[in-house]
Design an enzyme around this catalytic site. Sequence first.
Site, short mmCIF file in Angstrom:
data_model
loop_
_atom_site.label_atom_id
_atom_site.label_comp_id
_atom_site.label_asym_id
_atom_site.label_seq_id
_atom_site.Cartn_x
_atom_site.Cartn_y
_atom_site.Cartn_z
N LYS A 68 0.83 -1.21 0.00
CA LYS A 68 0.00 0.00 0.00
C LYS A 68 0.86 1.26 0.00
CE LYS A 68 -2.64 2.74 3.29
NZ LYS A 68 -1.51 3.66 3.56
N ASN A 69 2.02 1.20 0.66
CA ASN A 69 2.87 2.38 0.76
C ASN A 69 3.79 2.57 -0.43
OD1 ASN A 69 1.70 3.00 3.18
ND2 ASN A 69 3.40 2.31 4.45
N ARG A 111 -4.45 11.25 1.71
CA ARG A 111 -3.38 12.24 1.69
C ARG A 111 -2.52 12.14 0.44
NH1 ARG A 111 -1.94 14.48 6.94
NH2 ARG A 111 -3.40 13.76 8.51
N CYS A 128 -5.44 8.81 8.19
CA CYS A 128 -5.64 8.31 9.54
C CYS A 128 -5.20 9.34 10.58
CB CYS A 128 -4.87 7.01 9.75
SG CYS A 128 -5.52 5.62 8.78
N ASP A 164 3.98 0.80 11.94
CA ASP A 164 2.79 0.08 11.50
C ASP A 164 2.78 -1.37 11.98
OD1 ASP A 164 1.38 2.10 10.09
OD2 ASP A 164 2.80 1.94 8.46
N VAL A 218 7.47 7.41 16.38
CA VAL A 218 7.18 7.90 15.03
C VAL A 218 5.92 8.77 15.01
CG1 VAL A 218 6.75 7.24 12.63
CG2 VAL A 218 8.36 5.91 14.03
#
Length: 443
Positions: free
Chosen positions: A26-27, A100, A124, A314, A336
Amino acid sequence: MTRTPDVLLVHGGTPLEGEIRVRGAKNLVPKAMVAALLGGSPSRLRNVPDIRDVRVVRGLLQLHGVTVRPGDEPGELVLDPTSVESANVADIDAHAGSSRIPILFCGPLLHRLGHAFIPGLGGCDIGGRPIDFHFDVLRQFGATIDKRADGQYLEAPQRLRGTKIQLPYPSVGATEQVLLTAVLAEGLTELSNAAVEPEIEDLICVLQKMGAIISVDTDRTIRVTGVDSLGGYNHRALPDRLESASWACGALATGGSVYVRGASQREMMTFLNTYRKVGGAFDVDDHGIRFWHPGGPLSAIALETDVHPGFQTDWQQPLVVALTQAAGLSIVHETVYESRLGFTEALNQMGARIQLYRECLGGSACRFGQRNFLHSAVVSGPTTLQGADLVIPDLRGGFSYLIAALAAQGTSRVHGIDLINRGYENFLEKLAALGAKVEVPGG
C-alpha cells in the site's frame, strides 16, 4: 469489488488457520501510479492490490487524462499519461477527500501542466503529519502557492530547479515528494536525512527505470540529477510487509498458523527478529512465510519503534495485541507518531492491562519526550480478552481491533471496518479462508 459493510460481528476464540496472499505494498503502489504521470509513454505496474487508496489514485489519474486499464495478468495496471490535462476542481475534491496521497501529484503536475490543485486532505488520525513541509519544499523548487478556501493552487512559472533540502525527521511522505519533483527539475537536488524504507527504495527503482538519475548514500542522503524527460516503466511492486506482519500477529494472538503467500523475508527482518523474541515461530520458503504459535507462554519484550531499518510503527499496533498474551511486562516506546497508542483504550475495555506514559520508556529519549504525549506503554500479561463493542480509529489500529476480537472470548461488534479497505485487500475473504467466525449483522 462490492463495498465492505460498516459493522462486523466477530465470534472470537478460534485460531486463525490456513493460507492467504498479500500483493503489492500500500505504501508503494499508489506512489508508483503517481510516478507514471512523469512519463512520456505508458507504464505497467504489476502486483497491484485492490484497495481504496489504489482506487482513489486511479480516479485522480483518470480525471487528469491518464488512461488506466487492466493489464494481461491479475493485479496488473497499464497507465498511459500521454494526454495529461487539467481536471475540474470539484471532481478532484470529490475523489481526494479521503486520502493524503493527492499531495504527491503536485510535482508531476507542475512538470506536465505548469499548475496543480490540491484539496483538503484526509488520512488516519494517528498524530501530526503536517503538509506545510510539502509546500515549503515545492516553493524551494520554484513553485508558487496560493492558499484558498477550497485548497491549494500551485503554479510553476518556469521549469522547477534542483535544491538542497534537510529534513528535520526522515519522513516517508516528504522524501516521496522530493523524489517525484526532483527527477525532472533542472540541476541537482540533494536531500539530507531522507527516509530509506523499502518502499522508498522501490519507488527509486521505478523512477530509475523511467530514466531518472538517483543515488542513495549510507548517511541517508539522496542525490537526484534532473533529466529533461522520462519514459514509462515496467515494474512489479514489492510485497506489503505491513499487511504480512498483521496476519503474522493474528496467528500469534489467536494461537494459530497462517501461511502468508507473497511475504518477503528481506523487508521483514527486523519484525521477524522481534516475532521470534516474543515466542512466535516462522518458516520462510521461496513463495512466502508461515507464521504460527508454537505453544507455551509468549515472552514479554521491550520494543521501540523507529524509521527503517528499525521496528516499523505500523507493526506496533498488531503486535501489542499479541503482547497482551505474553507473560510479564512489555514496554513499548512509540517514536514515530505521537498519538498511535490511543487504540489501547479499547483493548483495556476488553480486559487488557495497558498503561500509557508521557515519558520515553525503554530505550533512548525521542522527539516526543517532555511534550505531554502519551507515547509509551507498559503491557501486563497474559490477560483474557472479552468481546466488546469496538469503533475502528485508523487503518492499522482497526486491523488490530479485528485481531483482538478474534483472540477474545465471546462476540465483538466492530464498527467502521470499511476503513480497513484502505490497506487490506479482500480482508473479509481472507478471514473466511483462515476459518475466522465473522458475520455481517442481518446479512
